[in-house]
Design an enzyme around this catalytic site. Sequence first.
Site, PDB file in Angstrom:
ATOM      1  N   ASP A   1      66.958  54.529  29.086  1.00 40.37           N
ATOM      2  CA  ASP A   1      67.842  55.401  28.305  1.00 40.37           C
ATOM      3  C   ASP A   1      68.288  56.683  29.010  1.00 40.37           C
ATOM      4  OD1 ASP A   1      67.114  53.439  26.527  1.00 40.37           O
ATOM      5  OD2 ASP A   1      65.993  54.752  25.189  1.00 40.37           O
TER       6      ASP A   1
ATOM      7  N   LYS B   1      70.130  49.016  22.731  1.00 44.37           N
ATOM      8  CA  LYS B   1      69.072  48.862  21.739  1.00 44.37           C
ATOM      9  C   LYS B   1      69.166  49.978  20.705  1.00 44.37           C
ATOM     10  CE  LYS B   1      65.556  51.398  24.446  1.00 44.37           C
ATOM     11  NZ  LYS B   1      65.300  52.513  23.515  1.00 44.37           N
TER      12      LYS B   1
ATOM     13  N   CYS C   1      60.454  56.617  23.586  1.00 41.46           N
ATOM     14  CA  CYS C   1      60.720  55.306  24.171  1.00 41.46           C
ATOM     15  C   CYS C   1      59.745  54.929  25.290  1.00 41.46           C
ATOM     16  CB  CYS C   1      62.158  55.252  24.676  1.00 41.46           C
ATOM     17  SG  CYS C   1      63.379  55.536  23.368  1.00 41.46           S
TER      18      CYS C   1
END
Length: 214
Positions: free
Chosen positions: A32, A93, A126
């Site tokens: 990310d 996602k 994450c």
Amino acid sequence: MSSNVVKAAISSTRSRTGVIRSPKNSSLLICDMQEKFRKTIQYFPQIINTTNRIIDTARILNMVTLATEQYPKGLGPTVPELNLTDDVLRVPKTCFSMAVPEIIEKLDTNKEIQSVILCGIETQACILMTSLDLVDRGYEVHVVADAVSSRSMTERMFALERMRQSGVYVTTSESLILQLVRDAARPQFKEIQKLIGEVAMDTGLLTGVDENTS
């Protein structure tokens, strides 16, 4: 027998030191690193710089590299400064963990992969959740401390400690690169030596002080 059961069985025979035996047994996951996080994540430029060292090493050693993007429609694409080639799978996602079906399929179908290396953001979200999910699936997880960050250094510090409690190996970029190469006689060493020859940018991540409050 399912792939994750096989991985778990294999993991029981691995070294408890977490040694990375070979690049072919390892995969790099980039989490990310997107445009909307640029202004809020502490030491973001330094994290990009360090992550690129790992990405370039993985490319030279022909390692499997995978990336995710958290809700890219709203948070933007992966930043262009990252040295990700077009053949690197980028998976969108919405859940925090990278352990989404597309990523797990790539890992589980490659029976040689035992170790997963994590870079990216955010450490307490994450990165933490991905680490725990992958440890549960029998993988050895290595988090590169100078290639992960958060909005808060307090959150980052305790997230790294939480991961250690669950058996995640927390390392640094240069230490990891040298573990992957292992031998100066390796044919690719001269190319990789150029990457570690330049001292990594000072991330400031050891201060433990939030930049916005200092």
